[in-house]
Design an enzyme around this catalytic site. Structure first.
Site, mmCIF file in Angstrom:
data_model
loop_
_atom_site.group_PDB
_atom_site.id
_atom_site.type_symbol
_atom_site.label_atom_id
_atom_site.label_comp_id
_atom_site.label_asym_id
_atom_site.label_seq_id
_atom_site.Cartn_x
_atom_site.Cartn_y
_atom_site.Cartn_z
ATOM 1 N N LYS A 188 0.860 -1.192 0.000
ATOM 2 C CA LYS A 188 0.000 0.000 0.000
ATOM 3 C C LYS A 188 0.890 1.234 0.000
ATOM 4 O O LYS A 188 2.045 1.170 0.438
ATOM 5 C CB LYS A 188 -0.863 0.005 1.267
ATOM 6 C CG LYS A 188 -2.104 0.856 1.180
ATOM 7 C CD LYS A 188 -3.246 0.139 0.521
ATOM 8 C CE LYS A 188 -4.473 1.003 0.419
ATOM 9 N NZ LYS A 188 -5.596 0.263 -0.164
ATOM 10 N N VAL A 240 -17.382 4.306 -4.282
ATOM 11 C CA VAL A 240 -18.017 3.012 -4.014
ATOM 12 C C VAL A 240 -19.412 3.209 -3.404
ATOM 13 O O VAL A 240 -20.387 2.576 -3.831
ATOM 14 C CB VAL A 240 -17.152 2.148 -3.061
ATOM 15 C CG1 VAL A 240 -17.794 0.785 -2.853
ATOM 16 C CG2 VAL A 240 -15.750 1.976 -3.613
ATOM 17 N N GLY A 285 -18.878 8.138 -1.689
ATOM 18 C CA GLY A 285 -17.799 8.353 -2.650
ATOM 19 C C GLY A 285 -17.977 7.441 -3.852
ATOM 20 O O GLY A 285 -19.098 7.065 -4.215
ATOM 21 N N GLY A 304 -20.728 7.347 3.753
ATOM 22 C CA GLY A 304 -19.770 7.770 2.727
ATOM 23 C C GLY A 304 -20.312 7.517 1.335
ATOM 24 O O GLY A 304 -20.547 6.380 0.949
HETATM 25 P P1 NAD Z 1 -13.952 8.089 -1.759
HETATM 26 O O1 NAD Z 1 -12.830 8.925 -1.296
HETATM 27 O O2 NAD Z 1 -14.396 8.202 -3.180
HETATM 28 O O3 NAD Z 1 -15.245 8.362 -0.853
HETATM 29 C C1 NAD Z 1 -15.233 8.473 0.538
HETATM 30 C C2 NAD Z 1 -16.459 9.293 0.911
HETATM 31 O O4 NAD Z 1 -16.615 9.261 2.330
HETATM 32 C C3 NAD Z 1 -16.345 10.771 0.518
HETATM 33 O O5 NAD Z 1 -17.540 11.188 -0.128
HETATM 34 C C4 NAD Z 1 -16.176 11.489 1.872
HETATM 35 O O6 NAD Z 1 -16.721 12.795 1.868
HETATM 36 C C5 NAD Z 1 -16.929 10.565 2.789
HETATM 37 N N1 NAD Z 1 -16.533 10.639 4.196
HETATM 38 C C6 NAD Z 1 -15.297 10.770 4.728
HETATM 39 N N2 NAD Z 1 -15.356 10.749 6.074
HETATM 40 C C7 NAD Z 1 -16.657 10.593 6.397
HETATM 41 C C8 NAD Z 1 -17.373 10.483 7.634
HETATM 42 N N3 NAD Z 1 -16.753 10.551 8.814
HETATM 43 N N4 NAD Z 1 -18.724 10.324 7.593
HETATM 44 C C9 NAD Z 1 -19.371 10.258 6.410
HETATM 45 N N5 NAD Z 1 -18.755 10.358 5.216
HETATM 46 C C10 NAD Z 1 -17.420 10.524 5.220
HETATM 47 O O7 NAD Z 1 -13.564 6.568 -1.383
HETATM 48 P P2 NAD Z 1 -14.060 5.237 -2.103
HETATM 49 O O8 NAD Z 1 -13.149 4.888 -3.212
HETATM 50 O O9 NAD Z 1 -15.532 5.302 -2.324
HETATM 51 O O10 NAD Z 1 -13.747 4.171 -0.948
HETATM 52 C C11 NAD Z 1 -14.515 4.114 0.225
HETATM 53 C C12 NAD Z 1 -13.830 3.170 1.204
HETATM 54 O O11 NAD Z 1 -13.710 1.877 0.602
HETATM 55 C C13 NAD Z 1 -12.397 3.573 1.588
HETATM 56 O O12 NAD Z 1 -12.165 3.206 2.925
HETATM 57 C C14 NAD Z 1 -11.514 2.736 0.652
HETATM 58 O O13 NAD Z 1 -10.247 2.492 1.205
HETATM 59 C C15 NAD Z 1 -12.335 1.473 0.580
HETATM 60 N N6 NAD Z 1 -12.094 0.705 -0.659
HETATM 61 C C16 NAD Z 1 -12.311 1.283 -1.874
HETATM 62 C C17 NAD Z 1 -12.090 0.544 -3.026
HETATM 63 C C18 NAD Z 1 -12.333 1.125 -4.396
HETATM 64 O O14 NAD Z 1 -12.407 0.354 -5.362
HETATM 65 N N7 NAD Z 1 -12.498 2.431 -4.521
HETATM 66 C C19 NAD Z 1 -11.640 -0.784 -2.937
HETATM 67 C C20 NAD Z 1 -11.457 -1.342 -1.671
HETATM 68 C C21 NAD Z 1 -11.679 -0.572 -0.543
#
Ligand code: NAD
Length: 376
Positions: free
Chosen positions: A82, A190, A188, A186
């Site tokens: 990572k 995903v 985002g 969240g």
């Molecule tokens: P992202 O950065 O696109 O979205 C995260 C969202 O969470 C943002 O909209 C942010 O404003 C919100 N957020 C942050 N802190 C918050 C809180 N305290 N309360 C409510 N909302 C909050 O991230 P993502 O790519 O959607 O990933 C989400 C999670 O899944 C992360 O932990 C990431 O490590 C994990 N993950 C993602 C993937 C992937 O394919 N993107 C794969 C495996 C794991």
């Protein structure tokens, strides 16, 4: 700017290599390679602010070890690693571009003799960001594939499977998702997609995000979803909590407030520590291990980008592997009278790592050497 002479190699027991570099003045980056016994260490690059360097280091170590487990339990020929860029994730324009370019040089340097670490997009980084990184190194995946929708599909399958598996215990035998309540923390890359899948399946969807515009845009697409204050995630009664923002959502302090029946989301390291998982288990709450639920992203990179398989086969394989591995975890937990998070550690060691040497390596790694800290 990135200077190989300034790179520090940190000696962390059980990690193959951990590097620290100040890639631009004031911006530190860490690359952690946990284990390459199955293949290159693959794990995304996250951009985030931390209270201090020790917190960032702890995070990259935990995440890289989680990738070893995830890649192994997904049966991929990949090891775990990572990287983290410690800075304001909202930096834009030239500053963002420069930071990503210098990070690309850092990744290239780590792979200068042999390919050991490949990166991809992660929290607060995008496919566009990775295309900038790619100008300086070739160890990038996820630039022609957006893994996030596949991650969402994997989490959806995990929720579906857990509801079905525990229907008799938790839902009076009702196996479908329709009508059940889920809270997604969240919205985002995903979380937004997951919201769509769960709404389409007829679930009552609650959402929360610290960025109001995300919630407004979700409501615009799905007027039936219900917004929740980010501080109030334990205040409302839902069947499933789906963390899709940050780690350490369940802590020793808040575990008594948990009213949901299933914890299943894409966020990495949802539990503050293994004890929190045992406490959840004692409350009768089902935990779907994070690195099983969210394996879809890394699987999509392997299947689509490395093996050139089709979208349909990729989705089918992700669904099948998520269900198979969750089933294995649940059965191991019941047979051995273990909490779900401990059962998965046993399952990884016994079933996935077959050689004695690697089993020993992992059993040592179960005891995480550093104290847990919160993610930003
Ligand atoms: P992202 O950065 O696109 O979205 C995260 C969202 O969470 C943002 O909209 C942010 O404003 C919100 N957020 C942050 N802190 C918050 C809180 N305290 N309360 C409510 N909302 C909050 O991230 P993502 O790519 O959607 O990933 C989400 C999670 O899944 C992360 O932990 C990431 O490590 C994990 N993950 C993602 C993937 C992937 O394919 N993107 C794969 C495996 C794991």
């Amino acid at each position: 700017m990135f200077d190989p002479k300034e790179v520090k190699r940190l000696n962390i027991p059980q990690w193959e290599a951990v590097y620290r570099s100040e890639i631009v003045p004031g911006i530190i980056s860490f690359i952690a390679i946990h284990d390459t016994s199955r293949g290159w260490a693959l794990g995304g690059c996250r951009m985030a602010n931390y209270d201090n360097e020790a917190t960032a280091l702890t995070d990259v170590l935990r995440l890289s070890r989680g990738m070893t487990f995830k890649n192994a339990i997904s049966d991929l020929p990949l090891g775990g690693g990572k990287s983290i860029i410690v800075c304001d994730p909202n930096i834009k324009g030239k500053k963002r571009e420069k930071t990503l370019e210098e990070f690309g040089k850092f990744v290239a340097w780590v792979n200068r003799e042999k390919d050991v670490y490949c990166t991809a997009e992660d929290m607060n980084t995008t496919v566009q960001d990775m295309n900038i990184v790619k100008k300086y190194c070739r160890n990038i995946f996820g630039t022609s594939v957006d893994p996030s929708p596949y991650t969402a599909h994997g989490v959806f399958s995990a929720i579906e499977y857990a509801v079905d598996y525990f229907a008799m215990d938790l839902f009076y035998g009702r196996r479908t998702l329709c009508g059940k309540r889920v809270l997604i923390q969240g919205l985002g890359k995903v979380g937004m997609m997951l919201m769509q899948l769960l709404s389409d399946a007829g679930m009552e969807v609650y959402v929360t995000d610290i960025r109001e515009e995300k919630v407004l845009s979700a409501i615009e697409k799905f007027p039936d979803i219900k917004p929740v204050d980010p501080e109030d995630i334990f205040g409302i009664e839902v069947d499933i909590l789906s963390p899709a923002a940050k780690g350490e959502v369940i802590t020793k302090q808040n575990v008594d407030n948990c009213k949901f029946k299933i914890l299943c989301g894409p966020a990495n390291n949802q539990l503050q520590n293994p004890e929190t998982g045992i406490m959840l288990h004692k409350k009768g709450i089902v935990y779907c291990q994070d690195f099983i639920a969210n394996m879809g992203g890394v699987c999509s990179i392997q299947y689509l980008e490395i093996e050139n398989l089709s979208h349909e086969i990729t989705l089918k394989r992700i669904r099948r592997t998520v269900r198979k591995m969750l089933g294995l975890t649940f059965r191991t937990a019941f047979r051995s009278n273990l909490s779900f998070n401990i059962a998965v550690d046993h399952a990884v060691r016994r079933i996935i790592w077959r050689s004695k040497e690697d089993t020993q390596k992992l059993s040592n790694a179960i005891i995480f050497p550093l104290t847990a800290t919160s993610e930003p």
